[in-house]
Each structure stands twice: as C-alpha cells, then as structure tokens.
Design an enzyme around this catalytic site. Sequence first.
Site, PDB file in Angstrom:
ATOM      1  N   LYS A 156      -5.229  -6.108   7.057  1.00 26.74           N
ATOM      2  CA  LYS A 156      -4.608  -7.070   6.342  1.00 26.74           C
ATOM      3  C   LYS A 156      -4.449  -8.128   7.279  1.00 26.74           C
ATOM      4  CE  LYS A 156      -4.559  -5.416   2.119  1.00 26.74           C
ATOM      5  NZ  LYS A 156      -5.204  -3.923   1.836  1.00 26.74           N
TER       6      LYS A 156
HETATM    7  C1  LIG Z   1      -4.547  -2.990   0.853  1.00 32.08           C
HETATM    8  C2  LIG Z   1      -4.383  -3.253  -0.825  1.00 32.08           C
HETATM    9  C3  LIG Z   1      -3.428  -2.518  -1.195  1.00 32.08           C
HETATM   10  C4  LIG Z   1      -2.412  -1.290  -0.757  1.00 32.08           C
HETATM   11  O1  LIG Z   1      -2.094  -1.419   0.508  1.00 32.08           O
HETATM   12  P1  LIG Z   1      -1.876  -0.493   1.553  1.00 32.08           P
HETATM   13  O2  LIG Z   1      -0.846  -0.836   2.472  1.00 32.08           O
HETATM   14  O3  LIG Z   1      -3.116  -0.159   2.119  1.00 32.08           O
HETATM   15  O4  LIG Z   1      -1.246   0.834   0.799  1.00 32.08           O
HETATM   16  C5  LIG Z   1      -2.881  -2.713  -2.624  1.00 32.08           C
HETATM   17  N1  LIG Z   1      -3.581  -3.849  -3.386  1.00 32.08           N
HETATM   18  C6  LIG Z   1      -4.399  -4.690  -2.622  1.00 32.08           C
HETATM   19  C7  LIG Z   1      -5.144  -5.684  -3.543  1.00 32.08           C
HETATM   20  C8  LIG Z   1      -5.065  -4.293  -1.281  1.00 32.08           C
HETATM   21  O5  LIG Z   1      -6.009  -5.025  -0.864  1.00 32.08           O
END
Ligand SMILES: *Cc1c(COP(=O)(O)O)cnc(C)c1O
Length: 398
Positions: free
Chosen positions: A186
Amino acid sequence: MPGFELFGDLERKEVNDVLDNGVLMRYGFDGMRNGHWKAKELEAELVNTFKTNHVQLVSSGTAAVSVALASAGVGAGDEVIMPTFTFVASFEAIMMLGAIPVLVDIDDTLTLDPKAVEAAITPKTKAVMVVQMCGSMGDLDALQSICTKHNLLFVEDACQAIGGTYKGKPLGSIGDLGCFSFDFVKTITCGEGGAVITNNKDYYLNADHYSDHGHDHEGNDRGAETHPFLGYNFRISELNAAVGLAQVKRLPEFIALQKKNYTILRDAISVLPEVTFRRVPEGGEESYAFLNFFLPDLETSRKVSSAFKDNGVDVCWNYFDNNWHYIREWHHLKDAKSLFPLSSEVRQGLENIKTTKFEQSDHFIGRNISCLIKLSWTEVEVKQRAENMVNIINSALL
Ligand SMILES: *Cc1c(COP(=O)(O)O)cnc(C)c1O
C-alpha cells in the site's frame, strides 16, 4: 503506490527505537519502554492526516473492516452492501462476522452505483460499504444520502486511497467509519497493519476494546483494566507501527510523486480519441495511486494489457479475469458453502451472488485498464513508459 519502494533511514531509525528497548507490544510495559509508544504516536499522526477525531490501529486492512463493522454493531445475519470490484478482503471481513455480503454493480467511478445500492436494500441491510478502489472514490454524497434516508451505516474501505480527498475531506473520513490498510504494497506500509477511523466516540471505544480482547486500556501497566466489550486480537505491534510512523510523515512526498508520474502518463494517452478515463466525482481529488482508463471494448483492453506485458509495460492490468479483485473469478466465494459451516442466511446470500448477472460491472471492468503508479520511477522512465503505452494502444486499435 507502494511506500516500500522508498524505505530508508527514517524507517530504520523508528524501528531501532523499538529494538533498543525490546518492547514490541503496543500496550503496557510502561517502565521498560523508554518513552517509546510508536502505535500511539502513529494514531496521533493519523488523527491529523485524516482530520478525524479517533484512529484505532489494527493488524491489517482486513481486520480494520471487520473491526469497523463490529464496533458499530454489525453482526450475524446482517446484510452489508459492497461492490463487485474490490479486493477479496471486503467479503472476507463481512463473512468473518457471520454477516452477509450483498454484492452490487459498479458504475464508471469503478465503485458502487448508487442506483444499484438503493435497489439492493432489504429490511436486513445494516451497512453500505463503498470501496475507494485504485485511489479514487464513489459518488459519496449520493451514497451518503441513501444511507441517511434508510438509516444505514456508511463505511468507507479506503485501503487503496490514502491521500485522496472529496470536497476537501480526506477519503475515509466521510462515512461513519473509514478503513485503511498498511500492508506491504500500500501507499503507506507498516509491513502489515491497518486503521479504523471515526468521529463517533462509541464506535472508537468499541474498536479499541474489540481489537484487544475487550480490554478497556484504562490506567497504567494494564493494571486496572476491565472488559466492557467482547474482543479478539487484532493488535498491531510496535515494530510495524514504527515503520508506519516514518512512512506517514512522508505521505505528502509520496502523493506528490504519484501525481507527477500519473500526470505524465495521463497527458500522453489522453490524446488518443478512443481512450476515456474513469469518472472522478465532482469535488473529488484522486490519490493518484493508479491511472484507470477505458478502451472501447473487452477485446481491445485484453489485447492492450497483454501487449503491455509483452513489451515491458508492467504493473498494468485488466481486472476482468483477475481472481483477487473481481467477482467473475471469485469461485471460492461462490462455492464457499461447500467449504465452511456457514449459516443458512449466508448460504442464501451466496446463492444470490452466484445467479446474479452483473452486466453493468462487466461493461466497466471489461473495458478498464488499471496502471499502478510507482514512486521510484525516474522522469526518463515515466516518459519512456508513456511513449510505449501510446504506441501499444495505437497498434491495438488498428
Ligand atoms: C489491501 C486491501 C484490503 C486489505 O488490507 P490488508 O492489510 O492486506 O488486509 C482491503 N480492501 C482493499 C480495497 C485493499 O486494497
């Protein structure tokens, strides 16, 4: 998007603070920790970033969605409306609570179509969860007013949209609750981590308790704690929070880089008459984590995405056949009833998902190409990439 690309001395310094005293736990051990409270500091930093009253860090973005819904009272048998295009975490987080994911069509914003949301509301609907996919947003005013009219919770999954805004407000801070992920890929990374944000004090306190076995975190050294609320363990560690603390201070720098790279690519391909762009609602500003555009049809976008791949234009996808992000290939969801002991209500909900034809979603996802914007590209690289993209799209259109 990935903050890990620019991992460096600032991150190392924060992590070393934690390693020096050895307190890897975010709560308690007050005397040993030498004044280092990385999770608390990161929460305070995020309160400013998101212009919100409360931030609760958790162990992941998936946990953030579950904790957000649970802290506002969503549970077994409740329906949560969500889009067909997202990351699998959206339905996982809902199903973890025994609640029912109700999937509805997206529109040219690449997330919830307000008309489809309104049509899906039943007496069991408890919440609407918009997913601000690929750095942009849905029609938030329209969605919010549907929620107000039907007395539903409005939740934003803003995991991919940190740094974006709507009418001057940070994405994630518009609904009753907002959810963020700081996983490794992210814009801001903690390695693993997530956050729930809200202006509602009760939801916040519930989230604080729920994410740590129901502990109320009163007093020093965990001595005087009681358990006012049921809970599990969705805690973030001090090591993860330390990385995030360094990263979040760099958010303006990351967003500026994303915008610069995005703009070069967008300007280049916008001269092609067959290319149109994903609609950003009026008053919205993207985080520029991705560039999303539409080609005339599925065949062309398939052709272009595979030609991109063959010619070194990486990190660009057509999501139509993608089994992480789009309902068509979520067989583990559609056939989940054979794998898990699900309630009859959840089974029924999954039957609906299986039989519904999401033609409007297919129309938009089929034609879409989504390109991740990297932070580490040099200007020369971005310009070369832009030129390659134009040439490849042009030859696919011949
Ligand atoms: C990455 C993501 C998640 C989940 O996050 P994690 O930290 O990987 O559990 C949920 N929703 C969206 C839209 C994402 O891109």
